[in-house]
Motif scaffolding. Structure first.
Motif, PDB file in Angstrom:
ATOM      1  N   ARG A 149       0.846  -1.198   0.000  1.00 44.21           N
ATOM      2  CA  ARG A 149       0.000   0.000   0.000  1.00 44.21           C
ATOM      3  C   ARG A 149       0.880   1.247   0.000  1.00 44.21           C
ATOM      4  NH1 ARG A 149      -2.724  -3.544  -0.574  1.00 44.21           N
ATOM      5  NH2 ARG A 149      -2.019  -2.988  -2.636  1.00 44.21           N
ATOM      6  N   PHE A 150       1.965   1.179   0.806  1.00 46.87           N
ATOM      7  CA  PHE A 150       2.886   2.306   0.856  1.00 46.87           C
ATOM      8  C   PHE A 150       3.515   2.544  -0.525  1.00 46.87           C
ATOM      9  CE2 PHE A 150       7.174   4.027   1.536  1.00 46.87           C
ATOM     10  CZ  PHE A 150       6.830   5.215   2.161  1.00 46.87           C
TER      11      PHE A 150
ATOM     12  N   ILE B 185       9.627  12.436 -11.229  1.00 47.77           N
ATOM     13  CA  ILE B 185      10.463  13.629 -11.282  1.00 47.77           C
ATOM     14  C   ILE B 185      10.081  14.596 -10.170  1.00 47.77           C
ATOM     15  CG2 ILE B 185      11.022  15.666 -12.658  1.00 47.77           C
ATOM     16  CD1 ILE B 185      10.852  13.967 -15.129  1.00 47.77           C
ATOM     17  N   LEU B 186       8.766  14.740  -9.924  1.00 42.22           N
ATOM     18  CA  LEU B 186       8.313  15.648  -8.875  1.00 42.22           C
ATOM     19  C   LEU B 186       8.810  15.217  -7.506  1.00 42.22           C
ATOM     20  CD1 LEU B 186       4.608  16.612  -9.602  1.00 42.22           C
ATOM     21  CD2 LEU B 186       6.656  18.006  -9.731  1.00 42.22           C
ATOM     22  N   LEU B 187       8.746  13.898  -7.244  1.00 39.31           N
ATOM     23  CA  LEU B 187       9.203  13.396  -5.953  1.00 39.31           C
ATOM     24  C   LEU B 187      10.701  13.658  -5.798  1.00 39.31           C
ATOM     25  CD1 LEU B 187       8.473  11.983  -3.374  1.00 39.31           C
ATOM     26  CD2 LEU B 187       8.749   9.782  -4.507  1.00 39.31           C
TER      27      LEU B 187
ATOM     28  N   ASP C 201       2.248   1.730  -3.409  1.00 39.56           N
ATOM     29  CA  ASP C 201       1.215   2.290  -4.292  1.00 39.56           C
ATOM     30  C   ASP C 201       1.159   3.810  -4.144  1.00 39.56           C
ATOM     31  OD1 ASP C 201       0.555  -0.159  -5.227  1.00 39.56           O
ATOM     32  OD2 ASP C 201      -1.238  -0.414  -3.991  1.00 39.56           O
ATOM     33  N   GLY C 202       1.213   4.256  -2.889  1.00 38.08           N
ATOM     34  CA  GLY C 202       1.178   5.690  -2.624  1.00 38.08           C
ATOM     35  C   GLY C 202       2.376   6.393  -3.236  1.00 38.08           C
ATOM     36  N   LEU C 203       3.557   5.787  -3.051  1.00 35.73           N
ATOM     37  CA  LEU C 203       4.793   6.351  -3.595  1.00 35.73           C
ATOM     38  C   LEU C 203       4.719   6.434  -5.118  1.00 35.73           C
ATOM     39  CD1 LEU C 203       7.106   7.305  -1.902  1.00 35.73           C
ATOM     40  CD2 LEU C 203       8.252   5.121  -2.241  1.00 35.73           C
ATOM     41  N   MET C 204       4.123   5.403  -5.735  1.00 38.98           N
ATOM     42  CA  MET C 204       4.047   5.359  -7.203  1.00 38.98           C
ATOM     43  C   MET C 204       3.042   6.358  -7.762  1.00 38.98           C
ATOM     44  SD  MET C 204       4.413   1.448  -8.395  1.00 38.98           S
ATOM     45  CE  MET C 204       4.601   1.646 -10.137  1.00 38.98           C
ATOM     46  N   ALA C 205       2.115   6.812  -6.909  1.00 38.96           N
ATOM     47  CA  ALA C 205       1.126   7.766  -7.402  1.00 38.96           C
ATOM     48  C   ALA C 205       1.726   9.159  -7.545  1.00 38.96           C
ATOM     49  CB  ALA C 205      -0.081   7.804  -6.459  1.00 38.96           C
ATOM     50  N   ILE C 206       2.911   9.366  -6.952  1.00 34.88           N
ATOM     51  CA  ILE C 206       3.568  10.668  -7.082  1.00 34.88           C
ATOM     52  C   ILE C 206       4.518  10.590  -8.276  1.00 34.88           C
ATOM     53  CG2 ILE C 206       5.025  12.374  -5.958  1.00 34.88           C
ATOM     54  CD1 ILE C 206       4.142  11.153  -3.284  1.00 34.88           C
ATOM     55  N   PRO C 207       4.308  11.438  -9.303  1.00 33.63           N
ATOM     56  CA  PRO C 207       5.182  11.362 -10.468  1.00 33.63           C
ATOM     57  C   PRO C 207       6.658  11.472 -10.070  1.00 33.63           C
ATOM     58  CG  PRO C 207       3.328  12.785 -10.921  1.00 33.63           C
ATOM     59  CD  PRO C 207       3.246  12.437  -9.463  1.00 33.63           C
TER      60      PRO C 207
END
Lengths: 313, 294
Positions: free
Chosen positions: B125-126, B136-138, B128-134
């Motif tokens: 789940r964690f 380059i932006l992260l 998934d959350g990390l992957m939802a942030i594009p």
């Protein structure tokens, strides 16, 4: 199906919660005293203290998290230090250029990539197929800003077909808007075309080996109809999926492309916010983009119901 | 094993990518002896010189001597040839380090998630959350928080790649753990850590190597993007991205400062991508869905 809809929509909530927690934690990753770092070298002790209170950094971690969550629930993303404005208002102002660029890019990409990929699959191993595969490796490798400057050099500086930089809002008229935006959208679409043409080619090629394609040909349907109604229609699910996944790639590209063409959108806002260490804005923009990404992929999942009648959850 | 190596080396993409990379590594290592000067040194007399200019160049030792400026100079009067060559070091170092960090972390998390059901639910789940942030932006946000140094840039670029590696390793573990030899190992009482290290890991190496090369290519691009946006390493350390960032200011009068680092960057990423494609085709024919990996 109703149950599926509800379940799928509810499933986005934990992802969004985790995104919010990650984004919340970001500012706490600043080594030393975040308030002092954000305030910069010229700040007085009063400034630092004020920023600390404004960000709630003087309170316990859980209290901070609760306050942040409360703000989010009422769509309050806080105040920008640098722009002296509400973050939500700031995002609202910058939304049009970014959405325009993303929208035009997706339209261009789909118009180019899907027919190209279908034709390449149709003449599998032919010259178009090999050219497309070569182009797609190239598309993944040329940095978007190098490509951007190459296009500016040729089509804006040398040929003078397009303006070099800037953005014209849609209310100035459709043509000025399109004329300003076409070069950035072409720049951004190259990598996206590479990705989507590749997937279209692979999934149409697979559909073309199916029995129903042979049947369709045997009963004498025109080849174009076989390709579009039988092969492409059955290849739609992976194509739409990768368009959704590609949104992440697109958002990254938006930041760079806006910077190259000086488009006053969310990408330029992000870069300005990082240079000014304006964390509420950075956090707000990331949250916004992640939300957009999750929502697009929700729509993609829901579109399967229409694209493939066999999928019944 | 030897036949595998031979098959890999016969592949055209592997050969092309490998040779280009070997040349680039040589350039990175030999940069000081390839006719370069200190890449941070500036000769204010020679600003914005076009490529192939024969100029009287004042070096760091304050001696003025004739020098052919192969790639011209930037707007501060620094030698672009030297900066581009030294920039190779940063790009390759960042690319390889990010791949190593992402693979190590992703492998660890992937093994945990794939083998321990309870860890799986929380960890994925964690991710998934990390992957939802594009990505380059992260990376941009992490560099903003940590400040731009070589180590922070590497970690910031690696973090968004970790969920992808984790997912890959997890899916490999899930399929491998159903194999009869794992059942056999469990039945003779092999401890879990030994099963993971001796049986599961070696069988996941090939797809991980392929994934590692793609991570490396994308890391080189993202480092260049960070530098280009002015958010990456400071310009005392020459990188292809920050050479191009400086080139923006004088682009209409001196576009060459954009092209030379741009060509190096594109060729490097192309070589790494081709190497990855070649390895994928030769090492693991089943692992053929690049679109889904990105």
């Amino acid at each position: 199906m109703g149950a599926f809809l509800v379940k799928r929509i509810l499933a986005t909530i934990p992802v969004l919660v985790i995104v919010a927690i990650i984004v919340f934690t970001l500012i706490r990753l600043v080594p030393g005293d975040p308030a002092a770092v954000i305030a910069g070298n010229m700040a007085t002790n009063e400034d630092i203290a004020r920023i600390r209170t404004e960000l709630g950094l003087d309170r316990g971690f859980l209290t901070q998290l609760a306050l942040w969550a409360k703000g989010l629930a009422s769509s309050d993303l806080g105040q920008s230090f640098f722009f002296k404005k509400e973050v939500t208002a700031l995002i609202g102002e910058r939304l049009e250029p970014t959405l325009s660029l993303a929208f035009l890019t997706i339209v261009l990409t789909v118009l180019v990539a899907v027919p190209l990929g279908t034709l390449a699959a149709w003449r599998h191993g032919g010259w178009l197929d090999r050219a497309l595969m070569g182009f797609s490796v190239l598309g993944f490798s040329i940095p978007v800003f190098v490509l951007g400057y190459l296009l500016v050099y040729v089509f804006a500086l040398k040929l003078d077909w397009f303006p070099v930089q800037g953005y014209r809002p849609l209310r100035d008229g459709l043509w000025p808007w399109l004329h300003q935006l076409l070069l950035p959208a072409i720049t951004l679409s190259i990598v996206y075309v590479a990705l989507i043409a590749r997937v279209t080619r692979a999934s149409v090629a697979e559909a073309l080996t199916e029995d129903y394609v042979r049947t369709a040909r045997a009963k004498g349907l025109p080849e174009a109809r076989v390709l579009v109604r039988h092969a492409l229609a059955n290849a739609a699910v992976p194509i739409v999926t990768v368009i959704g996944i590609g949104i992440a790639l697109l958002i990254g590209g938006v930041v760079v492309t806006e910077s190259v063409y000086s488009i006053p959108g969310l990408g330029t806002l992000t870069v300005d916010a990082v240079l000014a260490r304006d964390f509420p804005v950075i956090q707000g923009v990331i949250l916004f983009f992640a939300f957009l990404y999750v929502m697009v992929n929700l729509l993609v999942d829901l579109s399967y119901l229409f694209l493939d009648p066999r999928i019944r959850y | 094993m030897n036949t595998t190596v031979a098959r890999v080396l016969r592949n055209g993409a592997v050969r092309f990518g490998g040779i280009v990379l070997a040349v680039l590594i040589a350039v990175a290592v030999l940069a000081p002896v390839l006719g370069t000067v200190d890449p941070a040194w500036l000769d204010a007399v020679n600003m914005n010189q076009p490529p192939m200019t024969k100029a009287d160049w004042t070096g760091p030792d304050n001696q003025t001597a004739p020098r052919t400026l192969l790639m011209g100079t930037d707007s501060f009067g620094r030698d672009v040839y030297s900066r581009v060559l030294y920039g190779t070091r940063v790009s390759l170092l960042v690319g390889v380090s990010v791949a190593v960090v992402a693979l190590l972390a992703g492998t660890f998390f992937g093994l945990m998630a794939g083998y321990f059901r309870r860890v799986d639910a929380v960890l994925m789940r964690f991710m998934d959350g990390l992957m939802a942030i594009p990505g380059i932006l992260l990376a941009i946000a992490l560099v903003a928080a940590w400040g731009a140094r070589l180590s922070t840039v590497i970690i910031a670029i690696a973090v968004p790649e970790i969920p992808r590696v984790t997912r890959l390793v997890r899916s490999l573990v899930l399929s491998i753990r159903e194999e009869p030899y794992i059942e056999a190992a469990i039945s003779i009482g092999t401890p879990t850590w030994k099963i993971l290290l001796r049986h599961v890991l070696p069988n996941s190496i090939a797809p991980m190597v392929v994934q590692g090369t793609y991570v490396c290519a994308s890391a080189i691009l993202i480092e260049a993007i960070l530098s280009f946006l002015g958010l990456g390493l400071p310009s005392e350390i020459p990188t292809w991205g920050n050479i191009m960032a400086e080139a923006r200011v004088v682009f209409s009068s001196a576009p060459h400062n954009m092209w030379f680092p741009g060509i190096f960057l594109a060729f490097t990423v192309l070589a790494v991508n081709l190497l990855g494609d070649g390895l994928r085709d030769t090492l693991d024919p089943k692992f053929n869905k690049r679109g889904a990996q990105r």
